[in-house]
Design a protein around this motif. Structure first.
Motif, PDB file in Angstrom:
ATOM      1  N   ASN A  78     -29.445  48.646  33.985  1.00 23.02           N
ATOM      2  CA  ASN A  78     -28.916  49.827  33.294  1.00 23.02           C
ATOM      3  C   ASN A  78     -28.306  50.815  34.284  1.00 23.02           C
ATOM      4  OD1 ASN A  78     -29.655  48.909  30.768  1.00 23.02           O
ATOM      5  ND2 ASN A  78     -31.599  50.017  30.747  1.00 23.02           N
ATOM      6  N   THR A  79     -28.999  51.053  35.380  1.00 24.65           N
ATOM      7  CA  THR A  79     -28.490  51.986  36.374  1.00 24.65           C
ATOM      8  C   THR A  79     -27.259  51.420  37.075  1.00 24.65           C
ATOM      9  OG1 THR A  79     -30.649  53.009  36.644  1.00 24.65           O
ATOM     10  CG2 THR A  79     -29.090  53.305  38.455  1.00 24.65           C
ATOM     11  N   THR A  80     -27.244  50.120  37.311  1.00 26.32           N
ATOM     12  CA  THR A  80     -26.065  49.500  37.925  1.00 26.32           C
ATOM     13  C   THR A  80     -24.847  49.660  37.018  1.00 26.32           C
ATOM     14  OG1 THR A  80     -27.455  47.909  39.109  1.00 26.32           O
ATOM     15  CG2 THR A  80     -25.127  47.346  38.879  1.00 26.32           C
ATOM     16  N   ARG A  81     -25.037  49.462  35.709  1.00 26.70           N
ATOM     17  CA  ARG A  81     -23.931  49.677  34.759  1.00 26.70           C
ATOM     18  C   ARG A  81     -23.440  51.120  34.815  1.00 26.70           C
ATOM     19  NH1 ARG A  81     -26.675  45.657  31.667  1.00 26.70           N
ATOM     20  NH2 ARG A  81     -28.067  47.165  30.684  1.00 26.70           N
ATOM     21  N   TYR A  82     -24.364  52.051  34.936  1.00 27.18           N
ATOM     22  CA  TYR A  82     -23.988  53.458  35.055  1.00 27.18           C
ATOM     23  C   TYR A  82     -23.166  53.687  36.330  1.00 27.18           C
ATOM     24  CZ  TYR A  82     -24.315  58.378  36.169  1.00 27.18           C
ATOM     25  OH  TYR A  82     -23.999  59.656  36.533  1.00 27.18           O
ATOM     26  N   LEU A  86     -19.360  55.014  36.599  1.00 28.26           N
ATOM     27  CA  LEU A  86     -19.058  56.200  37.398  1.00 28.26           C
ATOM     28  C   LEU A  86     -17.936  55.893  38.392  1.00 28.26           C
ATOM     29  CD1 LEU A  86     -19.975  59.118  37.818  1.00 28.26           C
ATOM     30  CD2 LEU A  86     -21.653  58.288  39.464  1.00 28.26           C
ATOM     31  N   LYS A  87     -17.970  54.723  38.965  1.00 25.73           N
ATOM     32  CA  LYS A  87     -16.907  54.313  39.903  1.00 25.73           C
ATOM     33  C   LYS A  87     -15.564  54.222  39.174  1.00 25.73           C
ATOM     34  CE  LYS A  87     -15.472  50.394  42.685  1.00 25.73           C
ATOM     35  NZ  LYS A  87     -15.756  49.002  43.008  1.00 25.73           N
ATOM     36  N   LYS A  88     -15.575  53.650  37.975  1.00 25.71           N
ATOM     37  CA  LYS A  88     -14.330  53.495  37.205  1.00 25.71           C
ATOM     38  C   LYS A  88     -13.751  54.840  36.785  1.00 25.71           C
ATOM     39  CE  LYS A  88     -15.192  48.907  35.348  1.00 25.71           C
ATOM     40  NZ  LYS A  88     -15.507  48.118  34.153  1.00 25.71           N
ATOM     41  N   ARG A  89     -14.622  55.806  36.479  1.00 24.05           N
ATOM     42  CA  ARG A  89     -14.140  57.129  36.056  1.00 24.05           C
ATOM     43  C   ARG A  89     -13.536  57.910  37.218  1.00 24.05           C
ATOM     44  NH1 ARG A  89     -19.066  57.717  32.398  1.00 24.05           N
ATOM     45  NH2 ARG A  89     -20.033  58.352  34.331  1.00 24.05           N
ATOM     46  N   ASN A  90     -13.858  57.479  38.449  1.00 25.91           N
ATOM     47  CA  ASN A  90     -13.245  58.057  39.644  1.00 25.91           C
ATOM     48  C   ASN A  90     -13.480  59.567  39.759  1.00 25.91           C
ATOM     49  OD1 ASN A  90     -11.925  57.640  42.042  1.00 25.91           O
ATOM     50  ND2 ASN A  90      -9.886  57.918  41.170  1.00 25.91           N
ATOM     51  N   LEU A 100     -21.259  56.237  46.711  1.00 30.21           N
ATOM     52  CA  LEU A 100     -21.340  55.473  45.466  1.00 30.21           C
ATOM     53  C   LEU A 100     -21.050  53.997  45.731  1.00 30.21           C
ATOM     54  CD1 LEU A 100     -21.586  55.228  42.378  1.00 30.21           C
ATOM     55  CD2 LEU A 100     -19.163  55.878  42.239  1.00 30.21           C
ATOM     56  N   PHE A 101     -20.041  53.703  46.528  1.00 33.39           N
ATOM     57  CA  PHE A 101     -19.735  52.301  46.867  1.00 33.39           C
ATOM     58  C   PHE A 101     -20.924  51.650  47.565  1.00 33.39           C
ATOM     59  CE2 PHE A 101     -14.828  52.971  47.139  1.00 33.39           C
ATOM     60  CZ  PHE A 101     -14.781  53.076  45.765  1.00 33.39           C
ATOM     61  N   ASP A 102     -21.506  52.371  48.525  1.00 36.71           N
ATOM     62  CA  ASP A 102     -22.681  51.850  49.229  1.00 36.71           C
ATOM     63  C   ASP A 102     -23.842  51.644  48.260  1.00 36.71           C
ATOM     64  OD1 ASP A 102     -21.253  51.982  51.588  1.00 36.71           O
ATOM     65  OD2 ASP A 102     -22.177  53.860  52.258  1.00 36.71           O
ATOM     66  N   CYS A 103     -24.013  52.582  47.352  1.00 37.14           N
ATOM     67  CA  CYS A 103     -25.097  52.508  46.376  1.00 37.14           C
ATOM     68  C   CYS A 103     -24.932  51.266  45.485  1.00 37.14           C
ATOM     69  CB  CYS A 103     -25.090  53.779  45.538  1.00 37.14           C
ATOM     70  SG  CYS A 103     -26.584  54.035  44.591  1.00 37.14           S
ATOM     71  N   ASN A 158     -24.256  68.306  46.006  1.00 42.74           N
ATOM     72  CA  ASN A 158     -24.479  68.977  44.731  1.00 42.74           C
ATOM     73  C   ASN A 158     -23.537  68.402  43.686  1.00 42.74           C
ATOM     74  OD1 ASN A 158     -26.485  70.805  45.609  1.00 42.74           O
ATOM     75  ND2 ASN A 158     -24.893  72.069  46.554  1.00 42.74           N
ATOM     76  N   GLY A 159     -23.669  68.903  42.503  1.00 41.74           N
ATOM     77  CA  GLY A 159     -22.790  68.485  41.422  1.00 41.74           C
ATOM     78  C   GLY A 159     -23.570  67.755  40.341  1.00 41.74           C
ATOM     79  N   GLU A 160     -23.116  67.922  39.121  1.00 37.12           N
ATOM     80  CA  GLU A 160     -23.798  67.348  37.967  1.00 37.12           C
ATOM     81  C   GLU A 160     -23.871  65.822  38.054  1.00 37.12           C
ATOM     82  OE1 GLU A 160     -22.866  66.930  33.246  1.00 37.12           O
ATOM     83  OE2 GLU A 160     -22.326  68.827  34.206  1.00 37.12           O
ATOM     84  N   GLN A 161     -22.765  65.178  38.418  1.00 38.42           N
ATOM     85  CA  GLN A 161     -22.743  63.711  38.502  1.00 38.42           C
ATOM     86  C   GLN A 161     -23.703  63.197  39.568  1.00 38.42           C
ATOM     87  OE1 GLN A 161     -21.130  61.434  36.597  1.00 38.42           O
ATOM     88  NE2 GLN A 161     -20.433  63.104  35.299  1.00 38.42           N
ATOM     89  N   VAL A 162     -23.747  63.872  40.711  1.00 38.49           N
ATOM     90  CA  VAL A 162     -24.634  63.457  41.801  1.00 38.49           C
ATOM     91  C   VAL A 162     -26.095  63.625  41.375  1.00 38.49           C
ATOM     92  CG1 VAL A 162     -25.395  63.996  44.152  1.00 38.49           C
ATOM     93  CG2 VAL A 162     -22.955  63.895  43.619  1.00 38.49           C
ATOM     94  N   LYS A 163     -26.419  64.720  40.738  1.00 34.86           N
ATOM     95  CA  LYS A 163     -27.805  64.959  40.315  1.00 34.86           C
ATOM     96  C   LYS A 163     -28.244  63.939  39.266  1.00 34.86           C
ATOM     97  CE  LYS A 163     -28.361  68.317  43.076  1.00 34.86           C
ATOM     98  NZ  LYS A 163     -28.951  67.970  44.362  1.00 34.86           N
ATOM     99  N   LEU A 164     -27.363  63.610  38.331  1.00 36.63           N
ATOM    100  CA  LEU A 164     -27.684  62.604  37.320  1.00 36.63           C
ATOM    101  C   LEU A 164     -27.882  61.238  37.980  1.00 36.63           C
ATOM    102  CD1 LEU A 164     -28.089  61.747  34.396  1.00 36.63           C
ATOM    103  CD2 LEU A 164     -25.604  61.529  34.186  1.00 36.63           C
ATOM    104  N   LEU A 165     -27.005  60.898  38.900  1.00 32.87           N
ATOM    105  CA  LEU A 165     -27.136  59.636  39.631  1.00 32.87           C
ATOM    106  C   LEU A 165     -28.467  59.592  40.379  1.00 32.87           C
ATOM    107  CD1 LEU A 165     -24.431  57.886  41.709  1.00 32.87           C
ATOM    108  CD2 LEU A 165     -26.652  58.339  42.713  1.00 32.87           C
ATOM    109  N   GLU A 166     -28.803  60.664  41.053  1.00 36.21           N
ATOM    110  CA  GLU A 166     -30.067  60.717  41.793  1.00 36.21           C
ATOM    111  C   GLU A 166     -31.269  60.527  40.869  1.00 36.21           C
ATOM    112  OE1 GLU A 166     -29.632  64.496  43.792  1.00 36.21           O
ATOM    113  OE2 GLU A 166     -28.949  63.518  45.645  1.00 36.21           O
TER     114      GLU A 166
END
Length: 191
Positions: A78-82, A86-90, A100-103, A158-166
């Motif tokens: 599920n997290t990998t799909r997320y 996220l990568k596709k949304r750029n 993100l690429f490393d992750c 920081n940032g909403e996307q980074v916090k959600l990913l974390e």
């Protein structure tokens, strides 16, 4: 005592979201999952994610280890799909995009290690049990390290996307930690 609407709504939601702990209400013997999850670090998460395995796994550490790894694979997928979405949304740029690429790369490694672990757990042998458990423990530990590596790439950002990913990656690491604890219990109990 007067209840404010917010407190009442919170209470109703919590009672609705919390699974029943009585075996007569849930149709299963929760003592099995409580016992199995007693060795894990994130016991509430363990209990909620593995409760449905109680009637199947009962007191069998091998079945609990398989269940823990299986649930972890699902969460990791599920997290990998997320991460892929996220990568596709750029939306992440610069350092965060590289992180993100490393992750994504380490999450693929994590999935490989989890699948290898589950494969061996499905065909345990008394003759080579110790070697099998060493392999599984190594793969599960590596998966946990990979998840930490993913988080390290976003350190201090920081940032909403980074916090959600974390939050999502941290949740996977909790599942992995619990699965590793169930594997360690199996290793200590023996075949």
């Amino acid at each position: 005592m007067a209840y404010t609407p917010a407190i009442l709504v919170t209470f109703v939601l919590l009672s609705w979201l919390t699974p029943p702990l009585c075996s007569w209400a849930s149709g299963r013997d929760d003592s099995y999952v409580l016992d199995a999850c007693s060795v894990t670090r994130y016991q509430d998460l363990c209990i909620h994610s593995l409760a449905s395995y109680s009637n199947i796994a009962k007191k069998d550490p091998s079945k609990w280890a398989r269940a823990g790894v299986s649930v972890t694979i699902g969460e990791t997928k599920n997290t990998t799909r997320y991460l892929v979405a996220l990568k596709k949304r750029n939306r992440l740029k610069g350092r965060n995009r590289m992180a993100l690429f490393d992750c994504l790369e380490v999450f693929q490694d994590t999935l490989d290690n989890l699948h290898k672990s589950l494969g061996v757990l499905r065909k345990l042998s008394d003759e080579i049990f110790d070697a099998q458990m060493e392999d599984i423990t190594t793969w599960m530990s590596t998966a946990l390290t990979d998840e930490d590596t993913c988080l390290d790439g976003f350190g201090g950002q920081n940032g909403e996307q980074v916090k959600l990913l974390e939050r999502k990656v941290t949740r996977v690491s909790y599942f992995t930690s619990n699965a590793l604890a169930l594997v360690a219990k199996l290793a200590s109990d023996g075949p």
